[in-house]
Structure formats: structure tokens, C-alpha cells
Write a protein that holds these residues in place. Structure first.
Motif, mmCIF file in Angstrom:
data_model
loop_
_atom_site.group_PDB
_atom_site.id
_atom_site.type_symbol
_atom_site.label_atom_id
_atom_site.label_comp_id
_atom_site.label_asym_id
_atom_site.label_seq_id
_atom_site.Cartn_x
_atom_site.Cartn_y
_atom_site.Cartn_z
ATOM 1 N N ARG A 24 102.295 70.070 13.223
ATOM 2 C CA ARG A 24 102.601 71.086 12.203
ATOM 3 C C ARG A 24 104.069 71.094 11.797
ATOM 4 O O ARG A 24 104.421 71.676 10.783
ATOM 5 N N ILE A 25 104.903 70.481 12.616
ATOM 6 C CA ILE A 25 106.317 70.424 12.239
ATOM 7 C C ILE A 25 106.629 69.140 11.475
ATOM 8 O O ILE A 25 107.161 69.176 10.383
ATOM 9 N N CYS A 26 106.274 67.992 12.047
ATOM 10 C CA CYS A 26 106.784 66.735 11.469
ATOM 11 C C CYS A 26 105.681 65.839 10.915
ATOM 12 O O CYS A 26 105.954 64.727 10.479
ATOM 13 N N LYS A 27 104.432 66.319 10.954
ATOM 14 C CA LYS A 27 103.299 65.592 10.355
ATOM 15 C C LYS A 27 102.931 64.305 11.091
ATOM 16 O O LYS A 27 102.177 63.478 10.570
ATOM 17 N N GLU A 28 103.455 64.110 12.274
ATOM 18 C CA GLU A 28 103.125 62.911 13.063
ATOM 19 C C GLU A 28 101.628 62.891 13.378
ATOM 20 O O GLU A 28 101.015 63.934 13.622
ATOM 21 N N LYS A 29 101.036 61.676 13.386
ATOM 22 C CA LYS A 29 99.583 61.584 13.563
ATOM 23 C C LYS A 29 99.170 61.144 14.959
ATOM 24 O O LYS A 29 97.985 61.040 15.277
ATOM 25 N N ILE A 30 100.162 60.801 15.780
ATOM 26 C CA ILE A 30 99.867 60.475 17.179
ATOM 27 C C ILE A 30 100.689 61.393 18.088
ATOM 28 O O ILE A 30 101.585 62.096 17.625
ATOM 29 N N GLY A 31 100.360 61.389 19.377
ATOM 30 C CA GLY A 31 101.134 62.205 20.310
ATOM 31 C C GLY A 31 100.665 61.952 21.725
ATOM 32 O O GLY A 31 99.685 61.246 21.957
ATOM 33 N N LEU A 247 113.063 72.764 18.920
ATOM 34 C CA LEU A 247 113.064 74.043 18.202
ATOM 35 C C LEU A 247 114.399 74.254 17.500
ATOM 36 O O LEU A 247 114.450 74.653 16.329
ATOM 37 N N LEU A 248 115.466 73.935 18.210
ATOM 38 C CA LEU A 248 116.801 74.078 17.613
ATOM 39 C C LEU A 248 116.932 73.179 16.381
ATOM 40 O O LEU A 248 117.369 73.624 15.313
ATOM 41 N N ASN A 249 116.528 71.921 16.523
ATOM 42 C CA ASN A 249 116.637 70.988 15.395
ATOM 43 C C ASN A 249 115.846 71.465 14.188
ATOM 44 O O ASN A 249 116.303 71.377 13.050
ATOM 45 N N PHE A 250 114.645 71.982 14.469
ATOM 46 C CA PHE A 250 113.806 72.456 13.370
ATOM 47 C C PHE A 250 114.486 73.619 12.639
ATOM 48 O O PHE A 250 114.495 73.672 11.409
ATOM 49 N N LEU A 251 115.059 74.531 13.396
ATOM 50 C CA LEU A 251 115.718 75.681 12.778
ATOM 51 C C LEU A 251 116.971 75.246 12.011
ATOM 52 O O LEU A 251 117.240 75.730 10.908
ATOM 53 N N LEU A 252 117.720 74.303 12.577
ATOM 54 C CA LEU A 252 118.905 73.781 11.883
ATOM 55 C C LEU A 252 118.501 73.136 10.553
ATOM 56 O O LEU A 252 119.140 73.360 9.524
ATOM 57 N N ASP A 253 117.418 72.359 10.595
ATOM 58 C CA ASP A 253 116.922 71.706 9.371
ATOM 59 C C ASP A 253 116.529 72.728 8.311
ATOM 60 O O ASP A 253 116.462 72.416 7.127
ATOM 61 N N ASN A 254 116.195 73.931 8.764
ATOM 62 C CA ASN A 254 115.770 74.971 7.835
ATOM 63 C C ASN A 254 116.889 75.963 7.503
ATOM 64 O O ASN A 254 116.622 77.110 7.138
#
Ligand SMILES: [Zn+2]
Length: 362
Positions: A24-31, A247-254
Motif C-alpha cells: 500500500r505504500i510503494c506498490k511492490e508486488k513481492i515481499g 515510516l519516517l521515509n514515507f512521512l518525509l516523502d509526504n
């Protein structure tokens, strides 16, 4: 100390698999698969950790209907388990936490006027803030009508009955403080919720949240999956498990920048969560607990919430004339003394206070 910290947290081992739904954050299809759970008898999902952005999530994710069914069953199960007295104590605790938070804003020279709380619970945290800022206007948003009724009855807040993923245009550019305590781990679409929150802010608004450290929160399911080779039971809908750095990176990106960002409550880490392999730390094996049984048969045993606000806050130290004492007592009960960087992924909970910068085109 340093050598111990090198082993903590322990990295999660797992097989890289194809996801049913993208991250849901980066759209990656594997994990990396690190767990497998049953959410009551409602749904079976894997827990997949995204190697790219660090977020671990249920795959497939719960739907809105599945969430509300499980939440209702959990609410009934919990109400029958937790005594009324304990619940009442929690209201007071949350009031004191809100009071402390309000004081911390005041010492920073921040005076919020329009406050939105997402998933307010009893509403007593916001009430503690209002004790410091009596003119602040509080709005609360939740899907749970019963909770909203309590907020209206006890505190006379503006209430909005809605899922957090739903965008409400009337709220655009309205708030200077938005609060999300113990709610982000529950939302189906984290990216969408943050996108909405961003729109609802005034320029330079403050975003406050607490959420479990995902690495420790996931540990019990990880152990059951990896060392018992079994599915574990998930009764409370933690569907997101945050990595401190991700989480920090995601918030910084936003366009959020940190004012305070730390983890606290290290007791759980000392006991082995996040690094120790032990049976005691494993999540119970799935029994596919029957949600309908609670919803149909046990609901009649739940007493309606009937607290008297005056009685809850009837403590000698809660008074406008005794704010200093009130501060000392609240601080004694709830201050987080030992704070570490969430990027270490240790500690039980992550505390965040972020400031938004809105660019002209949003
Ligand atoms: Zn991702």
C-alpha cells in the motif's frame, strides 16, 4: 550495551513470495512472508513484509466489512473481559496523557485552534488537550457510532461518522492539529489515510500519532509461523506493522518533517520481543474464533457505557488552580524518560509529532 544492541532487533527470515495485493505504500508486488494469521473465523492472510519500504501488512488485506465485523466481536469480547473499574481508570489515564501533550505544545509556543482526532476512543485524550486550550474546537472521526455517541455525550465534540480512507472535501485546509493515536496500525489503506490527512491540514499543521513498533508487534506471529510452522490467531485488527525507518521515509516523502520522533517503553524489548526465540513469546495458534458467536450470543451481556464524566475526573489535583501539581502527577504517571530512535526498531511504541509543509499544488 553496544554488543547487545547489535543482536537486537533480530532480522526477520523468510521466503520472498508473490503478493496477492501490492504494497500500500510503494506498490511492490513481492515481499517476504513472515507470518500467517486467521482473523477470527473471518479471514486467513499472510503477513508480508515489503523489502523495499519496510511496511509489513496482511496479504490479502481485510475489507471494510470484515474489519467492522471483527472489531465488533473484539469489542464484545473485551468488554466482557475488562472490568468497568479498569475502563474508568483508562479514561483518567488518557485525560492525563492529553493534558501532558497539551502542555508540551504550550511550552513550544503552539496554540491549536482546530483539532481533528482520528479514532478518538473515549475522547478523554482530546479532553486533556482542551483543558490546556479551552478555546480549541475538537472534531472526532470514527466508524464506530457507539464511540462517537460517547464523545458527543461526554465532551460535545463535532463528530463525523466515516472511515478514515474516505476523503471528505469539506475538511480541506481546516485543522492545525490532527491526532491519530493507536489507529494507523488498524487502517486498511495507510497511504490513502495520509493523503487525506494532508489535505485536511492548514499550512504548517501538526500531526501527532502513536503506533506500535511493528517489528515487536509482529514478533509473536513471526515466531509461531517460523518455529511452530503454524497459523496464529489475530483478534485485534493490527493490519499494518511499521518499520521505524520506513515510516519516517514515507512521512518525509509526504512533506512531513519530524518535531519529535522516538520509541519508548523498553520493557517489552527486555523481555525478548523482537529478538528472542521462546515459546512464551509466540502468538497462540489459530482457533478460528467464532465472531458470530460473540455478535449474536454474547452481546446481550455487554452493559452499555455509562460513565459519569464528573466522577471520572473527580481527582483532587485536577483543577485549573493546580496546574503545576497536575503536571507533576501526570508526568510521574506517563512521562517517557528513555527515548530511542525508531530507526533502531526496538521498544514497544513509536511516538511521532510532525509538521506539514504544504506545497502550492496540493
Ligand atoms: Zn512497500
Amino acid at each position: 550495551m553496544k554488543s547487545i544492541l547489535k543482536k537486537i532487533p533480530s532480522p526477520l527470515k523468510g521466503e520472498i513470495v508473490e503478493r496477492q495485493e501490492e504494497c500500500r505504500i510503494c506498490k511492490e508486488k513481492i515481499g517476504k512472508q513472515i507470518g500467517e494469521i486467521d482473523y477470527w473465523d473471518i479471514k486467513s492472510s499472510k503477513i508480508i513484509k515489503c523489502e523495499k519500504c519496510g511496511l509489513a501488512q496482511l496479504d490479502p488485506m481485510l475489507t471494510e466489512e470484515e474489519t467492522s465485523k471483527g472489531c465488533l466481536a473484539y469489542y464484545i469480547e473485551e468488554s466482557l473481559r475488562v472490568s468497568e473499574k479498569e475502563e474508568e481508570k483508562n479514561l483518567l489515564r488518557n485525560f492525563r496523557r492529553g493534558f501532558l501533550f497539551g502542555m508540551s505544545l504550550k511550552t513550544k509556543g503552539i496554540y491549536p485552534k482546530e483539532v481533528l482526532e482520528l479514532g478518538p476512543g473515549s475522547g478523554y485524550f482530546a479532553n486533556g488537550i482542551k483543558f490546556i486550550f479551552p478555546n480549541a474546537k475538537i472534531t472526532v472521526m470514527d466508524v464506530n457510532r457507539e464511540m462517537l455517541r460517547l464523545n458527543e455525550l461526554h465532551h460535545h465534540y463535532n463528530i463525523i461518522e466515516s472511515s478514515l480512507e474516505k476523503y471528505i472535501p469539506e475538511l480541506d485546509n481546516k485543522f492545525d492539529l490532527i491526532i491519530a493515536r493507536d489507529i494507523l496500525e488498524h487502517v486498511i489503506d495507510f497511504s490513502k489515510v495520509i493523503e487525506n490527512v494532508k489535505s485536511y491540514f492548514k499550512e504548517k499543521g501538526l500531526f501527532h500519532f502513536i503506533t506500535p513498533n511493528g517489528h515487536e508487534d509482529i514478533w509473536k506471529h513471526y515466531l509461531t509461523f517460523n518455529y511452530q510452522n503454524a497459523k496464529s490467531e489475530l483478534l485485534i485488527n493490527h493490519v499494518n506493522y511499521f518499520d521505524g525507518k520506513g515510516l519516517l521515509n514515507f512521512l518525509l516523502d509526504n512533506n512531513f518533517s519530524p518535531v519529535n520522533y522516538y520509541t519508548y517503553k523498553l520493557k517489552t524489548t527486555r523481555r525478548g520481543r523482537g529478538w528472542k526465540i521462546s515459546k512464551k513469546l509466540m502468538a497462540p495458534l489459530s482457533k478460528k474464533k467464532n465472531a458470530d458467536y460473540y455478535i449474536d450470543k454474547k452481546i446481550a451481556e455487554v452493559k452499555s457505557i455509562n460513565f459519569d464524566k464528573k466522577a471520572v475526573l473527580n481527582k483532587w489535583y485536577i483543577s485549573r488552580n493546580r496546574k503545576f501539581l497536575m503536571y507533576i502527577i501526570s508526568w510521574y504517571h506517563h512521562a517517557n524518560i528513555l527515548k530511542l530512535s525508531p530507526e533502531l526498531n526496538v521498544g514497544h511504541e513509536i511516538y511521532g509529532l510532525f509538521r506539514i509543509t504544504k506545497s502550492n499544488n496540493t
